[in-house]
Write an enzyme that holds these catalytic residues in place. Sequence first.
Site, PDB file in Angstrom:
ATOM      1  N   SER A 150      -6.094   3.243   4.462  1.00  0.00           N
ATOM      2  CA  SER A 150      -5.504   2.397   3.428  1.00  0.00           C
ATOM      3  C   SER A 150      -6.566   1.700   2.581  1.00  0.00           C
ATOM      4  O   SER A 150      -6.402   0.546   2.173  1.00  0.00           O
ATOM      5  CB  SER A 150      -4.552   1.363   4.039  1.00  0.00           C
ATOM      6  OG  SER A 150      -3.612   0.912   3.071  1.00  0.00           O
ATOM      7  N   SER A 168       0.790  -1.233   0.000  1.00  0.00           N
ATOM      8  CA  SER A 168       0.000   0.000   0.000  1.00  0.00           C
ATOM      9  C   SER A 168       0.822   1.283   0.000  1.00  0.00           C
ATOM     10  O   SER A 168       0.254   2.375  -0.094  1.00  0.00           O
ATOM     11  CB  SER A 168      -0.950   0.011   1.193  1.00  0.00           C
ATOM     12  OG  SER A 168      -2.034  -0.850   0.971  1.00  0.00           O
ATOM     13  N   LYS A 171       0.150   3.809  -2.665  1.00  0.00           N
ATOM     14  CA  LYS A 171      -0.854   4.867  -2.575  1.00  0.00           C
ATOM     15  C   LYS A 171      -0.239   6.253  -2.410  1.00  0.00           C
ATOM     16  O   LYS A 171      -0.926   7.264  -2.582  1.00  0.00           O
ATOM     17  CB  LYS A 171      -1.820   4.551  -1.435  1.00  0.00           C
ATOM     18  CG  LYS A 171      -2.684   3.328  -1.730  1.00  0.00           C
ATOM     19  CD  LYS A 171      -3.360   2.763  -0.500  1.00  0.00           C
ATOM     20  CE  LYS A 171      -4.102   1.474  -0.853  1.00  0.00           C
ATOM     21  NZ  LYS A 171      -4.511   0.702   0.314  1.00  0.00           N
TER      22      LYS A 171
END
Length: 395
Positions: free
Chosen positions: A110, A55, A58
């Site tokens: 997230s 993640s 991101k």
Amino acid sequence: MKRLIFGTAAGLLAAVLFLTIPAEAASAQRAIVLDEVGKKVLYEKDAESRSLIASTTKIMTGLLVCENCNVLAPVRIPKEAVGIEGSSMYLREGEVLTIQELLYGMMLSSGNDAAVALAIACGGTVENFAEMMNAKARELGMTESHFENPNGLDGKQHYSTARDLGILGLEAMKNPIFAKTVSTKTVQVGNRYLKNHNKLLWRVPGADGVKTGYTRAAGRILVSSAARNGRRVVAVTINDPNDWQDHSTLLENAFARYREKTLIREGERVGALEIAGGESHQVPILAARDFSWSVVPGEQPMVILPGPGFAYAPVVRGGFAGNAYVVLEGKAIGTIPVVYGRTVEIHQEPKKSIWERLFGGKQDGETAKDTVCPGGSLPAAGRRDDKSGESPVKR
């Protein structure tokens, strides 16, 4: 008593070692710590090897959205963004949220679904957005990175390195909307209460970002940022089961290297400006106040003077000459007011005699020492020397 003395000495020795020996991210497979100024490497461990990045992907998604979209614009959630595997903010098809609210859902909680919704809103399709991500990576010099999706789900062609993630983290934190988003600890989005997964925001003074990541294949990945006394550092660890402790140590040891120092003192000459139409052709420029900043040994700032590089006469000693930039390795770290170091009057042409005004010539007996040089300037022997040793301004 001996034990007490020995224990105290051991404690002092440990403190000294902490300040002088770089910390190792002992648990991390790969790591790096970068300083914002010049992207100096303060610590690294196998930072060039490609890895899955989960993640922390991101960060790139958030940066592109902040750069290309109006974050106050509403977005109707498409069905493609609903029910995405992994972490989620549990979006519902057809509900309307702003881009900023989706950014909170993606960066704090997230949310993989929020990442897809943002990618479609910004790029039209996930595939088009992935192309935008790779173009941005090339622009930033992330030479060992490639993106397949906006949320970091594992993919064969989805990878980066500790160094590239550090470069991305530094760039993203320059964006004020992104920085505000990732430094937010808690926020309410409709009836959702979101809490930032980044524990360092509560644990490390100055911590203000950026993103956690985890998949079973990638392990625990963390990109962190902290700022103190005008300095920012970003730390990255990949596949690190003890990432919170490692990042706390890496950030603290990075800041321990800096010492605040007076780089420029009031009255110090920081340059010179050309003078148009004056008795002298140049005037020294002096700092009007001290300038201090946290530096590591060997860093040398530059001063860039304001304006076009010249001023028109007259100028007065101590008069305000503008604000100069203090620059360190290409980054402006502050401004200081500057003043003129001496008075320069307007150059005056010698008055002509009645004979010259009537007939345009010199009377008999006029000597060569009265001759004016072409261009109206005085001969070198009669010109005021800019480096005459005249004292600048009193401190």
